[in-house]
Motif scaffolding. Sequence first.
Motif: not given
Length: 301
Positions: A275-297
């Motif tokens: 999640l933090r890498q999305a900020l430092s590496a300027n990644l697609d925040r929407k896609q990162v959030l969806i992927t992380v939430v799906a993995e935790l679920a």
Amino acid sequence: GLFGGSPLFDPTTPPASLDISAEHPAARRIAAGSHPDLLVLERGMGDRGRPRTEITVGEARELRPFLGQTSAAGGWRVVIIDAADEMNRNAANSVLKLLEEPPAQALILMVAHAPGRLLPTIRSRARRLALAPLDDARMERFLTARLPELAPSRRAVARAMAEGAPGRAMTLAQGQGPELLAALIACLDTGRPLPDWKALIALGEAVGRPDALEAYETLVEAWGWWMARWLRAHARAGGIDREVIPGEARLAARLAGARPLEQWVELWDRLSARLRQALSANLDRKQVLITVVAELAAASG
């Protein structure tokens, strides 16, 4: 002024506390950031319009000319460094030179969340004042007095998330953190190892827009707070006894029953870094959030 000029307290009687009326002229100027004898040193903004990760030496060098001036009100000049453990080495050395030869009638207050990160030479020249978090009753009185129109449910969330820090409680009460966290909990509280995809995509779009960087940072911080909250409950072999986010107790119980504490800690360390890498590496925040939430679920199944 600060400690002089128009005094905060009767100079003939030592004050029982530093509490003064919000209507006091000095308090009003401090709140407005316009008091001529007060300078607050904190992290500035970077080239991309985001706060820097540290206080730089250029910012720290502003202290010497400020403290070298005569007080506008004839009293003391005060500097607050918030936070001193965020200074880089060059900035810390610049402040150290001031502490070695402090100007007359100058007070430097250094906030430190991790005092061990300060230079030993700075710690040895400062007096430590430990500030304990406020208890729930005092936090409730603080928020009620300053935000009387705030809904009780929102006040409870801000109080819980602030963990005894009144300034943070004010920020949370007036910001998006409680709503974003509630939306995230709702995405995960499905009773299945799958998130509510429609709600999750909407949340991702809300924090993934180019103008929603602050909202994303707020959500990441709030989520980190909540994960720490339920992991502590999991470690005590208990659940969340006082729910402040709708559905959080039920979700925490389901997560706790899915796998051991050690596995959750390892998983969250990895997911939070992403999640933090999305900020430092300027990644697609929407896609990162969806992927992380799906993995935790998925891990809750």
